[in-house]
Design an enzyme around this catalytic site. Structure first.
Site, short mmCIF file in Angstrom:
data_model
loop_
_atom_site.label_atom_id
_atom_site.label_comp_id
_atom_site.label_asym_id
_atom_site.label_seq_id
_atom_site.Cartn_x
_atom_site.Cartn_y
_atom_site.Cartn_z
N ASP A 90 0.25 -1.37 -19.75
CA ASP A 90 -0.01 -1.72 -18.35
C ASP A 90 -1.40 -2.35 -18.25
O ASP A 90 -2.24 -2.17 -19.15
CB ASP A 90 0.07 -0.48 -17.45
CG ASP A 90 -0.14 -0.84 -15.97
OD1 ASP A 90 0.52 -1.77 -15.49
OD2 ASP A 90 -0.97 -0.20 -15.30
N SER A 91 -1.64 -3.03 -17.15
CA SER A 91 -2.96 -3.60 -16.94
C SER A 91 -4.01 -2.51 -16.75
O SER A 91 -5.20 -2.75 -16.94
CB SER A 91 -2.95 -4.52 -15.71
OG SER A 91 -2.56 -3.78 -14.58
N CYS B 54 4.38 -2.74 -16.34
CA CYS B 54 3.55 -3.47 -15.39
C CYS B 54 4.45 -4.56 -14.82
O CYS B 54 4.98 -5.39 -15.58
CB CYS B 54 2.36 -4.07 -16.13
SG CYS B 54 1.33 -5.15 -15.11
N ASN B 55 4.65 -4.54 -13.52
CA ASN B 55 5.54 -5.53 -12.91
C ASN B 55 5.00 -6.94 -13.05
O ASN B 55 5.75 -7.89 -13.27
CB ASN B 55 5.73 -5.21 -11.43
CG ASN B 55 6.61 -4.01 -11.24
OD1 ASN B 55 7.83 -4.13 -11.20
ND2 ASN B 55 6.02 -2.84 -11.18
N THR B 56 3.69 -7.08 -12.91
CA THR B 56 3.10 -8.42 -12.98
C THR B 56 3.33 -9.00 -14.37
O THR B 56 3.75 -10.16 -14.52
CB THR B 56 1.59 -8.34 -12.66
OG1 THR B 56 1.41 -7.59 -11.46
CG2 THR B 56 0.99 -9.72 -12.50
N HIS C 49 1.38 0.80 -9.91
CA HIS C 49 0.26 1.55 -9.30
C HIS C 49 0.68 2.24 -8.00
O HIS C 49 0.06 3.21 -7.58
CB HIS C 49 -0.90 0.60 -8.96
CG HIS C 49 -1.75 0.22 -10.12
ND1 HIS C 49 -1.28 -0.46 -11.21
CD2 HIS C 49 -3.07 0.45 -10.36
CE1 HIS C 49 -2.27 -0.67 -12.06
NE2 HIS C 49 -3.36 -0.13 -11.58
N1 DGL Z 1 0.43 -2.26 -12.40
C1 DGL Z 1 0.66 -3.63 -12.25
C2 DGL Z 1 2.04 -3.94 -11.72
O1 DGL Z 1 2.92 -3.15 -11.83
C3 DGL Z 1 -0.30 -4.47 -11.54
C4 DGL Z 1 -1.66 -4.04 -11.32
C5 DGL Z 1 -2.58 -5.20 -11.49
O2 DGL Z 1 -2.68 -6.04 -10.59
O3 DGL Z 1 -3.18 -5.25 -12.55
O4 DGL Z 1 2.26 -5.02 -11.19
#
Ligand code: DGL
Length: 273
Positions: free
Chosen positions: A9-10, A72-74, A193
């Site tokens: 994840d980020s 991480c979705n992004t 998050h």
């Molecule tokens: N946790 C990340 C997600 O699921 C994004 C958080 C970020 O912007 O780094 O998209």
């Protein structure tokens, strides 16, 4: 040499997914990597998210991970497909990288009764349109309304969502998405998050709206995936070990870890550049 499941994840958000996966599949070893030094990813361009994610994936492969979950979705929305289609066949054709969109998008049409689904995510995830495209692939009649919540990740990363300013932004984005479509009865938290904000979100959620969190959905689909991919599953080491890596200062990570993951554990700091 151990071969753990890599979870990337980020920052801290992927810990919510790790928690669900570990609960469903406690026997395996896990290696979590949070790119905290370069978070958030949500406001970064496609190319940058792709480059950062590829570096992380390469690192986890070097640590002998044969299966990596982009929690991480992004990263899943902006980098997964290119990594799967272009990088993986050249680098490690027998290894796998999976994301977190599909487990949610292939279920959500079975959850909504009104046929109106809301998606809350980072600016990057929303702009990519990946959720809308994926949901409508499985459920063409579902109306998908997306909304970005650029302040939510910083609120989580800085642990200030319980303050008045934090609560203001939790309510603001919820009000805005329901203004766009008041028939939404199912709301996807499309950023790892966001479950950390769940208690606050529930305070401002209209009655009768169901929140969809990804952790358990991703964990159940992974369990199913490993049953169907026995060759891959049998090469994952099973000593119930968890190791944590961060690109930030490890003490800072450990402090947040006990807040967001509920356990006092020690991480190790690494460099991805
Ligand atoms: N946790 C990340 C997600 O699921 C994004 C958080 C970020 O912007 O780094 O998209």
């Amino acid at each position: 040499m151990n071969s753990p499941i890599g979870i990337f994840d980020s920052g801290y958000g992927g810990l919510t997914v790790l928690k669900s996966i570990k609960k469903a599949l406690p026997q395996y070893d896990y290696l979590y990597l949070g790119d905290n030094a370069r978070a958030p990813y949500g406001t970064r361009s496609f190319d940058v998210v792709y480059q950062y994610t590829l570096q992380a994936v390469n690192y986890l492969f070097q640590q002998n991970c044969r299966l990596i979950i982009l929690a991480c979705n992004t990263a899943s929305a902006k980098a997964l497909r290119t990594i799967q289609q272009q990088n993986l066949p050249q680098l490690f054709p027998d290894r796998r990288v999976l994301g977190v969109l599909r487990p949610t998008t292939e279920e959500v049409g079975n959850i909504t009764k009104s046929g109106h689904v809301g998606v809350l995510g980072t600016t990057g995830t929303v702009k990519s349109d990946s959720y809308k495209i994926e949901i409508n692939k499985f459920f063409p009649d579902v109306k998908v309304t997306q909304h970005s919540c650029p302040m939510w990740v910083p609120l989580v990363e800085n642990n200030c969502f319980n303050e008045a300013g934090g609560q203001y932004f939790v309510q603001k984005y919820l009000d805005e998405i329901f203004e766009k479509d008041h028939q939404i009865d199912t709301l996807i938290l499309a950023c790892t998050h966001y479950p950390i904000l769940k208690e606050s979100i529930l305070k401002y959620l209209p009655n009768g709206v169901q929140l969809v969190e990804q952790g358990d959905l991703v964990a159940n689909k992974l369990e199913d995936y490993l049953k169907r991919h026995v060759e891959l599953a049998k090469n994952i080491s099973s000593n119930c070990e968890l190791n944590l890596l961060t690109t930030e200062n490890s003490q800072k990570f450990d402090h947040h870890l006990s807040l967001f993951y509920g356990e006092h554990l020690k991480s190790q700091s690494i460099d991805l550049d």
